[in-house]
Scaffold this motif. Sequence first.
Motif: not given
Length: 201
Positions: A28-30, A88-90, A113-117, A140-142
């Motif tokens: 919700l904060l995003a 991912k949203v944030l 974004l393509v990778r995350e989605i 680790l990526k995050t």
Amino acid sequence: MTSTEHGGAVPKPSNWNLPNAITVIRILLAPVFFAMLLADGGTDSWLRWAAAVLFILAIATDGIDGHIARSRNLVTDLGKLLDPIADKVLTGAALVGLSILAELPWWVTIVILVREIGITVWRFVQLSDRVIPASRGGKLKTLAQSIAISLALLPFPSLLGDWMNWVNGVTMTIAVLLTVLTGIDYLVQAWRLNRRPAAAA
């Protein structure tokens, strides 16, 4: 229900718990963060600092809710699914905002974004069989993305000089490389999982 060593049954934790609530708050904060970032318009005003601090605080809750869930036995399938989505949203909001402000190349945002989605969609497809939590490489990526984006959001170059742009470039490059490599790793895992049923048949 799960069984204990003595044959007793331990009820599964409810989805309505503190770690999951923290994760939902992060989602919700995003949009609030995104609006603050764009409202600044790249002028390095107090809004930019506020947006950066809000992002850092929000992304920091990722470790907090995970620690609470594990220490209090509140790990749920819903939490395993929502936690990476919240990240991912944030991070997606931050990347798109930085690209709109022309502070980050669009190709970087698109690749991430393509990778995350793509991985998120894959997780949803696998829901009928199992919930796939974030891997160690994914975590680790995050972390790398969080550090790189935080540095990009904080208006340090205007205070510390152009050398901070070099630092930002290095950290973002590391984040992009980890994003691509872990994405490939997920694809390899998916390929192996799809081969197992065929081999069994």
